[in-house]
Write an enzyme that holds these catalytic residues in place. Structure first.
Site, mmCIF file in Angstrom:
data_model
loop_
_atom_site.group_PDB
_atom_site.id
_atom_site.type_symbol
_atom_site.label_atom_id
_atom_site.label_comp_id
_atom_site.label_asym_id
_atom_site.label_seq_id
_atom_site.Cartn_x
_atom_site.Cartn_y
_atom_site.Cartn_z
ATOM 1 N N CYS A 101 7.836 -0.692 -6.027
ATOM 2 C CA CYS A 101 6.382 -0.656 -5.907
ATOM 3 C C CYS A 101 5.807 0.397 -6.856
ATOM 4 C CB CYS A 101 6.027 -0.337 -4.463
ATOM 5 S SG CYS A 101 4.367 0.299 -4.200
ATOM 6 N N GLU A 102 4.831 0.004 -7.648
ATOM 7 C CA GLU A 102 4.267 0.952 -8.614
ATOM 8 C C GLU A 102 3.369 2.002 -7.968
ATOM 9 O OE1 GLU A 102 0.278 -1.316 -10.290
ATOM 10 O OE2 GLU A 102 2.182 -1.668 -11.295
ATOM 11 N N HIS A 103 2.979 1.793 -6.724
ATOM 12 C CA HIS A 103 2.099 2.753 -6.059
ATOM 13 C C HIS A 103 2.862 3.941 -5.478
ATOM 14 C CE1 HIS A 103 -0.447 -1.083 -5.464
ATOM 15 N NE2 HIS A 103 -0.862 -0.437 -6.527
ATOM 16 N N HIS A 104 4.086 3.690 -4.988
ATOM 17 C CA HIS A 104 4.857 4.769 -4.358
ATOM 18 C C HIS A 104 6.244 4.933 -4.981
ATOM 19 C CE1 HIS A 104 2.107 3.024 -1.261
ATOM 20 N NE2 HIS A 104 1.787 4.295 -1.139
ATOM 21 N N GLN A 142 4.037 -7.176 -5.944
ATOM 22 C CA GLN A 142 4.658 -8.476 -5.729
ATOM 23 C C GLN A 142 3.820 -9.610 -6.294
ATOM 24 O OE1 GLN A 142 6.148 -9.164 -1.754
ATOM 25 N NE2 GLN A 142 6.075 -11.387 -2.015
ATOM 26 N N HIS A 170 8.864 -4.535 2.031
ATOM 27 C CA HIS A 170 8.407 -3.395 1.243
ATOM 28 C C HIS A 170 8.709 -2.106 1.993
ATOM 29 C CE1 HIS A 170 5.832 -5.604 -1.798
ATOM 30 N NE2 HIS A 170 6.186 -6.553 -0.951
ATOM 31 N N CYS A 172 7.746 0.772 1.333
ATOM 32 C CA CYS A 172 6.574 1.651 1.449
ATOM 33 C C CYS A 172 5.811 1.374 2.745
ATOM 34 C CB CYS A 172 5.654 1.492 0.237
ATOM 35 S SG CYS A 172 5.033 -0.174 -0.031
#
Length: 210
Positions: A101-104, A142, A170, A172
């Site tokens: 995941c690019e956010h976390h 995703q 996920h 996260c």
């Protein structure tokens, strides 16, 4: 001390080794120093025995997990396309994938189901799984990942249509935040005949049901 970086210079699809090959090995000084700094920031001692080679292992692992940036879906597909007068749908189910995941920068993982309608050409089945890896081994969401796989196959295979469905868990959501352990996310991308013809889409969905 000479740099002995191997994984990202070889650009192998599958890394030969993630462990330190010797006490003197240096893989990527910059990445390793960043990991050492992070360990210090969270209150750890990067010089204790269990963590001494962790910066090297993390640097190698990160290069592998983001190796999709150095891979080309076009090259993978075009090296394995064959002329065949096939009109029936081809479906590859349950392709395992792992992404971050690019956010976390935490993993998400699951299975991809890919189908296409040939237009006088077929592609080696293993190459469909490799195309999934090209885009999964990047920082991702995703929804984008699903569309990138569909677009690459549609563009470079010249199919009448492409369908991609991805199901993933996920971490996260599982390890932090709402901490929901059993939730899964399903995303889809339909191109060409799969988007235009409900019967074609329905046939594909019937094939991937478990």
């Amino acid at each position: 001390m000479p740099e002995q970086r191997k994984l990202s210079t070889v650009l192998s699809h599958y890394a030969p080794s993630f462990e330190a090959e010797s006490e003197e090995e240096v893989y990527d000084p910059r990445k390793e120093e960043l990991v050492r700094s992070m360990l210090t920031e969270i209150g750890e001692d990067p010089d204790r025995e269990g963590l001494r080679r962790t910066p090297l292992r993390v640097a190698k692992a990160m290069d592998f997990l983001t190796s999709g940036y150095q891979m080309s879906a076009e090259d993978i597909i075009k090296k394995a396309v064959f002329e065949e007068d096939v009109k029936e749908m081809v479906v590859v189910r349950d392709i395992e994938f792992y992404s971050m995941c690019e956010h976390h920068m935490l993993p998400f993982f699951g299975h991809a189901h890919v189908g296409y309608l040939p237009n006088g050409r077929v592609v080696g089945l293993s190459k469909i799984a490799r195309v999934v890896d090209v885009f999964a081994r990047r920082l991702q969401v995703q929804e984008r990942l699903t569309n990138q796989v569909a677009d690459a196959l549609m563009e470079h295979l010249g199919a009448h249509g492409v369908a991609v469905v991805m199901e993933a868990s996920h971490t996260c959501m599982m390890m932090r935040g709402v901490q929901k352990q059993r939730s899964t996310t399903v995303s889809s991308a339909m191109r060409g005949a799969f988007d235009e013809d409900p019967r074609t889409r329905s046939e594909f969905m019937s094939f991937i049901k478990t």
